[in-house]
Each structure stands twice: as structure tokens, then as C-alpha cells.
Enzyme design. Structure first.
Site, short mmCIF file in Angstrom:
data_model
loop_
_atom_site.label_atom_id
_atom_site.label_comp_id
_atom_site.label_asym_id
_atom_site.label_seq_id
_atom_site.Cartn_x
_atom_site.Cartn_y
_atom_site.Cartn_z
N ASP A 265 -4.79 9.74 4.21
CA ASP A 265 -5.02 10.60 5.37
C ASP A 265 -4.06 11.77 5.46
O ASP A 265 -3.00 11.79 4.82
CB ASP A 265 -4.96 9.79 6.68
N ASP B 221 0.82 -1.21 0.00
CA ASP B 221 0.00 0.00 0.00
C ASP B 221 0.86 1.27 0.00
O ASP B 221 0.46 2.29 -0.57
CB ASP B 221 -0.94 0.00 1.21
N GLY B 222 2.03 1.22 0.65
CA GLY B 222 2.90 2.40 0.65
C GLY B 222 3.34 2.78 -0.75
O GLY B 222 3.35 3.96 -1.12
N LEU C 135 -7.80 3.63 11.75
CA LEU C 135 -8.30 2.40 12.36
C LEU C 135 -7.48 2.03 13.59
O LEU C 135 -8.03 1.65 14.62
CB LEU C 135 -8.26 1.26 11.34
#
Length: 276
Positions: free
Chosen positions: A135, A53-54, A178
């Protein structure tokens, strides 16, 4: 059709691996163009992000609305769509070739993900502007309390003493938010999440706001070091009195989907809920 191949520069893949991937692409009548994040973007029709994901976040920040196919070599991989099993490399490359063939035949869909745009205002003027898929975090650069004044849609919400605050998209709800107690939101939901980090106000709870609402944050600290972090990859130091305005970005991140999997079954599989 031209595919750009992006790889994590801090976890370089073996040249043999990239050669095999390029061979898969060439075998379906397409062309492969490897490049690193933050290099000039070549002329391509689609970008393949190889990593986790990075790598996807870095790729999305750079290529804007060029479609991205994520191939996961990492761990959870919520953003990636294709899993590559390094222990069964031969079989995985066969599946990859099938994937590239489907794409050249137009047998795929595009998942449009909303982005957010954090703007830093200094002396009532825009000082810096970024975009994020996951984010935006306002936090102290050292482990000391800061105070955060928050407003949503021009309406004051409150003052929160905390280590920091996370403004997350629905896509980013399975990330840092989360881990700090924020809710999990389906990625097609038009909301942003405001999650305090280790608040000293026991009544502080995560908030959900429509992504058409601007979120304003002003951080006050007894020490001077306060940072804005964008997708955990770009950091900018704030000066006293700076405002961080988070609003909906003007463009989306376009994720290529070959394997359609409903959100909640995907969530259960990634978080291993079904085996608890």
C-alpha cells in the site's frame, strides 16, 4: 542453484539458526548467500526471506523480480508460504530441507503479484518515484485532520476530510486497509482499493478501482506536515500543492509457492474464522 538469505536486521537471528539453514541448502547441492535488506544484491537464483510480512515487503522492494520464498517466523504471515515452528525446530528443519530439495528439482510455482508505483509530482514535474507491494498511505505527520482531493482515471471523485487515505493493492487488502474497514480482495484480482482513514465525512466509504486506472491524491492541511508512506517502510514529506499519482508498476513481485493453499481457506485459517 544459489539462494540469497535475507533476514530482518532489527531482529537478528542466532548465527546457529542461519548455519543450520545454510546446511539444509548445501545438503541438496545448492549454495546459501546471507545478506541484509538494502545491501547489494548478490548473484542468486532465488531469495529466501526469513521473518514475517515486513521482511518480505523490504525484500520485495529490493530484489524486484527475483523469486522470493517467504519463511514465516512472525505472526499472520499472509505473504510467506512456509511456516517455521521454533518450538519444534528439528522437525521444521527437516521440512525445510524437503522444501529446498523440491525447489532444486523445479517442483514449485511462481505467484506473480502486481505492484503499485506512487509518483510525487511537484510543479507538474516528477519529483520522486517508489514502488509498493502492499500500500501507499497519504497522512498527516501529526494527529490533525487533512483534506484529500481524489481522482480516479482522470475523473474527480471528491474531497475527503480524514486522518489520511490508503491506496492498497489486492495483495495489501489484508493489511492496513483491512484495519481501516477496507474489503478483503483475492490477490489475483486486478484492482486497487482506496480506503479513507477515520474520515470525518460519514458517507465516505472504501472504493475499488481497476489497477489500470491512475489514482491522484492532493492533500491539503492547515499544518504543513503531510507524508507519503510506502509499504509502511519508506516515508517522504510532501510540500504544499504536491500531487501523489499512484499507478500500476512495470514489474511484479514473484512469490515462490511450494504449498498451494486456496485463498479463502488460507484467509479463514490466518484470521481464525473457523474457530469462532
Amino acid at each position: 542453484m544459489r539462494f540469497g538469505i535475507v533476514r530482518n536486521p532489527y531482529k537478528p537471528l542466532a548465527e546457529a539458526f542461519l548455519a543450520k539453514m545454510s546446511a539444509c541448502i548445501n545438503s541438496v547441492g545448492a549454495a546459501a548467500v546471507p545478506f541484509y535488506p538494502d545491501n547489494a544484491i548478490p548473484e542468486v537464483d532465488m531469495v529466501i526471506s526469513v521473518g514475517g510480512d515486513g521482511t518480505m515487503l523490504a525484500t520485495a522492494r529490493q530484489v524486484k523480480e527475483i523469486p522470493i520464498l517467504g519463511i514465516n517466523l512472525g505472526h499472520l504471515g499472509f505473504l510467506t508460504n512456509i511456516e517455521f515452528d521454533c518450538l519444534n525446530e528439528k522437525e521444521s528443519f527437516v521440512k525445510l530441507r524437503q522444501t529446498f530439495l523440491k525447489i532444486t528439482q523445479g517442483r514449485y510455482s511462481i505467484d506473480k503479484r502486481c505492484r503499485i508505483e506512487p509518483v510525487i509530482k511537484r510543479n507538474n514535474e516528477e519529483f520522486a518515484c517508489y514502488t509498493a507491494l502492499n500500500d501507499v498511505v497519504v497522512k498527516g505527520a501529526i494527529a490533525k485532520l487533512i483534506r484529500l482531493r481524489v481522482a480516479i482515471g482522470g475523473e474527480a471523485v471528491g474531497n475527503f476530510p480524514a486522518d489520511g487515505i490508503i491506496i492498497s493493492t489486492a495483495t495489501g487488502s489484508t493489511g492496513y486497509s483491512l484495519s481501516c474497514g477496507g474489503p478483503i480482495i483475492p490477490p489475483d484480482t486486478a484492482v486497487n482499493i482506496i480506503t479513507p482513514i477515520s474520515s470525518h465525512l460519514l458517507t465516505a466509504r472504501p472504493l475499488v478501482a481497476g489497477n489500470d486506472k491512475e489514482i491522484k491524491i492532493v492533500a491539503e492541511a492547515y499544518h504543513k506536515k503531510v507524508l507519503v508512506s510506502v509499504d509502511g517502510q519508506v516515508d517522504r514529506e510532501l510540500a504544499a500543492g504536491d500531487e501523489v499519482i499512484v499507478r500500476k508498476a512495470k514489474f511484479t513481485t514473484n512469490l515462490v509457492r511450494i504449498q498451494e493453499e486456496a485463498f479463502y481457506p488460507l484467509l479463514a485459517r490466518k484470521l481464525n474464522w473457523s474457530n469462532c
